[in-house]
Scaffold this motif. Structure first.
Motif, PDB file in Angstrom:
ATOM      1  N   GLY A  77      -3.296  10.370  10.995  1.00  0.00           N
ATOM      2  CA  GLY A  77      -4.708   9.999  11.005  1.00  0.00           C
ATOM      3  C   GLY A  77      -5.065   9.110   9.829  1.00  0.00           C
ATOM      4  N   LEU A  78      -4.495   9.384   8.653  1.00  0.00           N
ATOM      5  CA  LEU A  78      -4.742   8.564   7.467  1.00  0.00           C
ATOM      6  C   LEU A  78      -4.161   7.168   7.653  1.00  0.00           C
ATOM      7  CD1 LEU A  78      -5.771   8.309   4.552  1.00  0.00           C
ATOM      8  CD2 LEU A  78      -3.574   9.219   3.800  1.00  0.00           C
ATOM      9  N   ILE A  79      -2.963   7.099   8.196  1.00  0.00           N
ATOM     10  CA  ILE A  79      -2.336   5.792   8.423  1.00  0.00           C
ATOM     11  C   ILE A  79      -3.119   5.003   9.475  1.00  0.00           C
ATOM     12  CG2 ILE A  79      -0.248   4.658   9.287  1.00  0.00           C
ATOM     13  CD1 ILE A  79       1.347   6.827   7.865  1.00  0.00           C
ATOM     14  N   THR A  80      -3.635   5.680  10.486  1.00  0.00           N
ATOM     15  CA  THR A  80      -4.455   5.016  11.501  1.00  0.00           C
ATOM     16  C   THR A  80      -5.735   4.465  10.884  1.00  0.00           C
ATOM     17  OG1 THR A  80      -3.557   6.479  13.192  1.00  0.00           O
ATOM     18  CG2 THR A  80      -5.592   5.308  13.730  1.00  0.00           C
ATOM     19  N   ASP A  81      -6.366   5.246   9.997  1.00  0.00           N
ATOM     20  CA  ASP A  81      -7.580   4.765   9.321  1.00  0.00           C
ATOM     21  C   ASP A  81      -7.273   3.531   8.467  1.00  0.00           C
ATOM     22  OD1 ASP A  81      -8.961   6.822  10.480  1.00  0.00           O
ATOM     23  OD2 ASP A  81      -8.941   8.099   8.679  1.00  0.00           O
ATOM     24  N   ILE A  82      -6.140   3.540   7.787  1.00  0.00           N
ATOM     25  CA  ILE A  82      -5.744   2.384   6.965  1.00  0.00           C
ATOM     26  C   ILE A  82      -5.497   1.170   7.860  1.00  0.00           C
ATOM     27  CG2 ILE A  82      -3.899   1.490   5.485  1.00  0.00           C
ATOM     28  CD1 ILE A  82      -3.749   4.330   4.274  1.00  0.00           C
ATOM     29  N   ILE A  97       0.883  -1.170   0.000  1.00  0.00           N
ATOM     30  CA  ILE A  97       0.000   0.000   0.000  1.00  0.00           C
ATOM     31  C   ILE A  97       0.917   1.215   0.000  1.00  0.00           C
ATOM     32  CG2 ILE A  97      -1.732   1.303   1.261  1.00  0.00           C
ATOM     33  CD1 ILE A  97      -2.715  -1.293   2.478  1.00  0.00           C
ATOM     34  N   GLN A  98       0.885   1.991  -1.096  1.00  0.00           N
ATOM     35  CA  GLN A  98       1.702   3.199  -1.195  1.00  0.00           C
ATOM     36  C   GLN A  98       0.833   4.416  -0.909  1.00  0.00           C
ATOM     37  OE1 GLN A  98       1.876   0.942  -3.887  1.00  0.00           O
ATOM     38  NE2 GLN A  98       3.981   0.283  -3.905  1.00  0.00           N
ATOM     39  N   ILE A  99       1.363   5.345  -0.128  1.00  0.00           N
ATOM     40  CA  ILE A  99       0.627   6.549   0.250  1.00  0.00           C
ATOM     41  C   ILE A  99       1.515   7.750  -0.013  1.00  0.00           C
ATOM     42  CG2 ILE A  99      -0.611   7.728   2.096  1.00  0.00           C
ATOM     43  CD1 ILE A  99      -0.621   4.971   3.550  1.00  0.00           C
ATOM     44  N   GLY A 100       0.996   8.722  -0.755  1.00  0.00           N
ATOM     45  CA  GLY A 100       1.763   9.934  -1.024  1.00  0.00           C
ATOM     46  C   GLY A 100       1.063  10.800  -2.056  1.00  0.00           C
ATOM     47  N   GLU A 101       1.733  11.870  -2.449  1.00  0.00           N
ATOM     48  CA  GLU A 101       1.202  12.756  -3.479  1.00  0.00           C
ATOM     49  C   GLU A 101       1.324  12.079  -4.835  1.00  0.00           C
ATOM     50  OE1 GLU A 101       3.173  16.495  -3.455  1.00  0.00           O
ATOM     51  OE2 GLU A 101       2.472  17.037  -1.465  1.00  0.00           O
ATOM     52  N   PRO A 102       0.448  12.425  -5.777  1.00  0.00           N
ATOM     53  CA  PRO A 102       0.588  11.881  -7.136  1.00  0.00           C
ATOM     54  C   PRO A 102       1.921  12.299  -7.755  1.00  0.00           C
ATOM     55  CG  PRO A 102      -1.585  12.847  -6.837  1.00  0.00           C
ATOM     56  CD  PRO A 102      -0.782  13.204  -5.629  1.00  0.00           C
ATOM     57  N   SER A 145       2.684  -4.325   3.474  1.00  0.00           N
ATOM     58  CA  SER A 145       3.729  -3.329   3.656  1.00  0.00           C
ATOM     59  C   SER A 145       3.172  -1.958   3.308  1.00  0.00           C
ATOM     60  CB  SER A 145       4.932  -3.655   2.774  1.00  0.00           C
ATOM     61  OG  SER A 145       5.916  -2.651   2.899  1.00  0.00           O
ATOM     62  N   ILE A 146       3.273  -1.036   4.245  1.00  0.00           N
ATOM     63  CA  ILE A 146       2.808   0.328   4.031  1.00  0.00           C
ATOM     64  C   ILE A 146       4.010   1.197   3.711  1.00  0.00           C
ATOM     65  CG2 ILE A 146       1.691   2.330   5.082  1.00  0.00           C
ATOM     66  CD1 ILE A 146       0.086   0.409   6.810  1.00  0.00           C
ATOM     67  N   LYS A 147       3.996   1.775   2.514  1.00  0.00           N
ATOM     68  CA  LYS A 147       5.042   2.705   2.105  1.00  0.00           C
ATOM     69  C   LYS A 147       4.418   4.086   2.054  1.00  0.00           C
ATOM     70  CE  LYS A 147       7.841  -0.382  -0.695  1.00  0.00           C
ATOM     71  NZ  LYS A 147       8.477  -0.578  -2.016  1.00  0.00           N
ATOM     72  N   ALA A 148       4.635   4.850   3.091  1.00  0.00           N
ATOM     73  CA  ALA A 148       4.005   6.167   3.207  1.00  0.00           C
ATOM     74  C   ALA A 148       5.061   7.256   3.190  1.00  0.00           C
ATOM     75  CB  ALA A 148       3.198   6.247   4.493  1.00  0.00           C
ATOM     76  N   ASP A 149       4.698   8.393   2.606  1.00  0.00           N
ATOM     77  CA  ASP A 149       5.553   9.565   2.613  1.00  0.00           C
ATOM     78  C   ASP A 149       5.743  10.010   4.059  1.00  0.00           C
ATOM     79  OD1 ASP A 149       6.954  11.711   1.196  1.00  0.00           O
ATOM     80  OD2 ASP A 149       5.363  12.989   1.990  1.00  0.00           O
ATOM     81  N   LYS A 150       6.911  10.547   4.356  1.00  0.00           N
ATOM     82  CA  LYS A 150       7.164  10.916   5.750  1.00  0.00           C
ATOM     83  C   LYS A 150       6.315  12.096   6.205  1.00  0.00           C
ATOM     84  CE  LYS A 150      11.268  13.798   5.004  1.00  0.00           C
ATOM     85  NZ  LYS A 150      12.681  13.913   5.361  1.00  0.00           N
ATOM     86  N   ASN A 151       5.689  12.809   5.278  1.00  0.00           N
ATOM     87  CA  ASN A 151       4.827  13.927   5.634  1.00  0.00           C
ATOM     88  C   ASN A 151       3.341  13.548   5.661  1.00  0.00           C
ATOM     89  OD1 ASN A 151       7.029  15.700   5.821  1.00  0.00           O
ATOM     90  ND2 ASN A 151       7.020  15.968   3.620  1.00  0.00           N
ATOM     91  N   THR A 152       3.032  12.264   5.529  1.00  0.00           N
ATOM     92  CA  THR A 152       1.644  11.809   5.562  1.00  0.00           C
ATOM     93  C   THR A 152       1.094  11.951   6.968  1.00  0.00           C
ATOM     94  OG1 THR A 152       2.110  10.214   3.829  1.00  0.00           O
ATOM     95  CG2 THR A 152       0.136   9.838   5.117  1.00  0.00           C
ATOM     96  N   PHE A 153      -0.144  12.424   7.065  1.00  0.00           N
ATOM     97  CA  PHE A 153      -0.782  12.584   8.372  1.00  0.00           C
ATOM     98  C   PHE A 153      -1.006  11.223   9.021  1.00  0.00           C
ATOM     99  CE2 PHE A 153      -2.267  16.526   6.239  1.00  0.00           C
ATOM    100  CZ  PHE A 153      -1.621  17.422   7.082  1.00  0.00           C
TER     101      PHE A 153
END
Length: 154
Positions: free
Chosen positions: A129-134, A66-71, A119-127
């Protein structure tokens, strides 16, 4: 004194190419086995946070990402700059995570389903709250093995 005559006009014998196809196929099989194909195209850009503890994943075929970040810059004119969730090769919402986990589980054998890791690959600036919801959606989908990707700084 003996005079040495130069014997000209002799040609070298022909080189046998009978084993050439065997060598070519061995090289082909080597590269087919040793390379990996990209599973999905990245639609989001992210800068991973620095890690303090690193653990290597053993079986990568059992990992769903699961990738999380800006387009990406090419997709920003279409999707804006808001944080997006990428599941496989498309943008999805939090509500689609359960279906994603179910489809990824169905791809695995019965034995490997218990060892499936997300595996969650999230940008270091991701809130957070979004990661908690996921994580809550993953918990509802009974995907309890979660790994977080980070830059290795050790």
């Amino acid at each position: 004194m003996a005079v040495m005559k130069k014997k000209g006009g002799k040609q070298l014998g022909a080189i046998s190419t009978a084993s050439l196809p065997d060598v070519i196929f061995m090289i082909l099989f080597f590269f087919m086995i040793s390379t990996t194909m990209r599973e999905q195209d990245l639609l989001v850009q992210f800068q991973l946070p620095d890690a303090t503890e690193v653990q290597k994943l053993e079986k990568k075929q059992l990992v769903s990402y699961i990738q999380i970040g800006e387009p990406t810059n090419a997709l920003k004119p279409y999707f804006g700059t808001a944080t997006r969730i990428q599941l496989n090769d498309s943008y999805r919402t939090i509500d689609d995570i359960r279906d994603f986990i179910a489809s990824e589980r169905n791809k695995l054998s019965e034995v490997d389903r218990a060892a499936m890791t997300v595996s969650i690959k999230a940008d270091k600036n991701t809130f957070m709250g979004l990661i908690t919801d996921i994580k809550q959606e993953l918990r509802k989908a009974n995907a309890l093995k979660i790994s977080y990707a980070a830059n290795r700084t050790l």
